[in-house]
Design a protein around this motif. Sequence first.
Motif, short mmCIF file in Angstrom:
data_model
loop_
_atom_site.label_atom_id
_atom_site.label_comp_id
_atom_site.label_asym_id
_atom_site.label_seq_id
_atom_site.Cartn_x
_atom_site.Cartn_y
_atom_site.Cartn_z
N THR A 3 0.85 -1.18 0.00
CA THR A 3 0.00 0.00 0.00
C THR A 3 0.89 1.23 0.00
O THR A 3 1.84 1.31 0.78
CB THR A 3 -0.88 -0.01 1.26
OG1 THR A 3 -1.63 -1.21 1.28
CG2 THR A 3 -1.81 1.17 1.30
N PRO A 4 0.58 2.21 -0.85
CA PRO A 4 1.41 3.41 -0.84
C PRO A 4 1.23 4.19 0.46
O PRO A 4 0.18 4.13 1.09
CB PRO A 4 0.90 4.22 -2.03
CG PRO A 4 -0.42 3.66 -2.39
CD PRO A 4 -0.48 2.27 -1.84
N GLU A 8 2.94 9.07 -0.94
CA GLU A 8 2.99 8.47 -2.27
C GLU A 8 1.62 8.56 -2.94
O GLU A 8 1.53 8.89 -4.13
CB GLU A 8 3.45 7.02 -2.18
CG GLU A 8 4.89 6.87 -1.77
CD GLU A 8 5.24 5.44 -1.33
OE1 GLU A 8 6.46 5.13 -1.33
OE2 GLU A 8 4.34 4.66 -0.99
N ALA A 9 0.56 8.28 -2.20
CA ALA A 9 -0.79 8.39 -2.76
C ALA A 9 -1.07 9.82 -3.20
O ALA A 9 -1.64 10.05 -4.27
CB ALA A 9 -1.83 7.93 -1.73
N HIS A 14 -1.91 14.06 -7.22
CA HIS A 14 -1.76 15.51 -7.36
C HIS A 14 -0.36 15.97 -7.79
O HIS A 14 -0.17 17.15 -8.03
CB HIS A 14 -2.11 16.20 -6.05
CG HIS A 14 -3.53 16.03 -5.65
ND1 HIS A 14 -4.58 16.55 -6.36
CD2 HIS A 14 -4.08 15.36 -4.61
CE1 HIS A 14 -5.72 16.22 -5.77
NE2 HIS A 14 -5.44 15.49 -4.71
N GLY A 15 0.59 15.08 -7.86
CA GLY A 15 1.94 15.51 -8.16
C GLY A 15 2.62 16.05 -6.91
O GLY A 15 2.27 15.69 -5.79
N GLU A 93 -9.09 13.71 -1.25
CA GLU A 93 -9.25 13.12 -2.58
C GLU A 93 -8.18 12.06 -2.85
O GLU A 93 -8.50 10.96 -3.32
CB GLU A 93 -9.19 14.20 -3.66
CG GLU A 93 -9.32 13.61 -5.06
CD GLU A 93 -9.11 14.62 -6.17
OE1 GLU A 93 -9.27 14.20 -7.33
OE2 GLU A 93 -8.76 15.79 -5.91
N ALA A 94 -6.93 12.38 -2.57
CA ALA A 94 -5.85 11.43 -2.83
C ALA A 94 -6.06 10.13 -2.07
O ALA A 94 -5.90 9.03 -2.62
CB ALA A 94 -4.50 12.04 -2.48
N LEU A 95 -6.43 10.24 -0.80
CA LEU A 95 -6.57 9.03 0.02
C LEU A 95 -7.84 8.26 -0.32
O LEU A 95 -7.86 7.02 -0.26
CB LEU A 95 -6.49 9.39 1.49
CG LEU A 95 -5.11 9.96 1.85
CD1 LEU A 95 -5.08 10.47 3.27
CD2 LEU A 95 -4.01 8.93 1.64
#
Length: 167
Positions: A3-4, A8-9, A14-15, A93-95
């Motif tokens: 899992t990142p 990392e996620a 998003h960069g 959002e990323a998670l």
Amino acid sequence: MSTPTPFEAFRIIHGSPTWDDIVTGHDFGFLGAAEIQGWVPGEGPAVARLRALRGEDLSTFEAHLWAACAEAVGKTPRPGSTRWSQAQDRWREALLRDALSAETTAAQLARRVEQLYEQVGCPEDMLVMLKPSQPWSGLPATVDPQAVQQFLSRTSRDSSHRSRFKL
């Protein structure tokens, strides 16, 4: 497949993070001091002091992080500010995207979404995707993956461009 990490996620979605993302990610517990020290951008004196903290001096890490952020962009985001809220949304959002993309069971996805709710909070439009666990009754959390995907589709459409720095 591992899992990142939250960082990392975040970068996958998003960069490179902004200073707002770094401060907010630290405040929510996604980024530790050593992780931030290893990749924080910039060359100013406050950034150098932040990178140099070791041992007992790490007790002042947060103050040094805020100073480095202020040095780099002029001010530090704080809860309730627009910059804070936007960074909070990017982390959320990323998670969520990471949780949805992982090969997990519905129960595992529900636990990850519930943990995100508890850690970062959720806007009202996210409430439809999760039924929280009820420890007193033994009911586990449940999640509607379609509602998560619909939320993320709206989030992508509503996202605004932001300046990024390279790490």
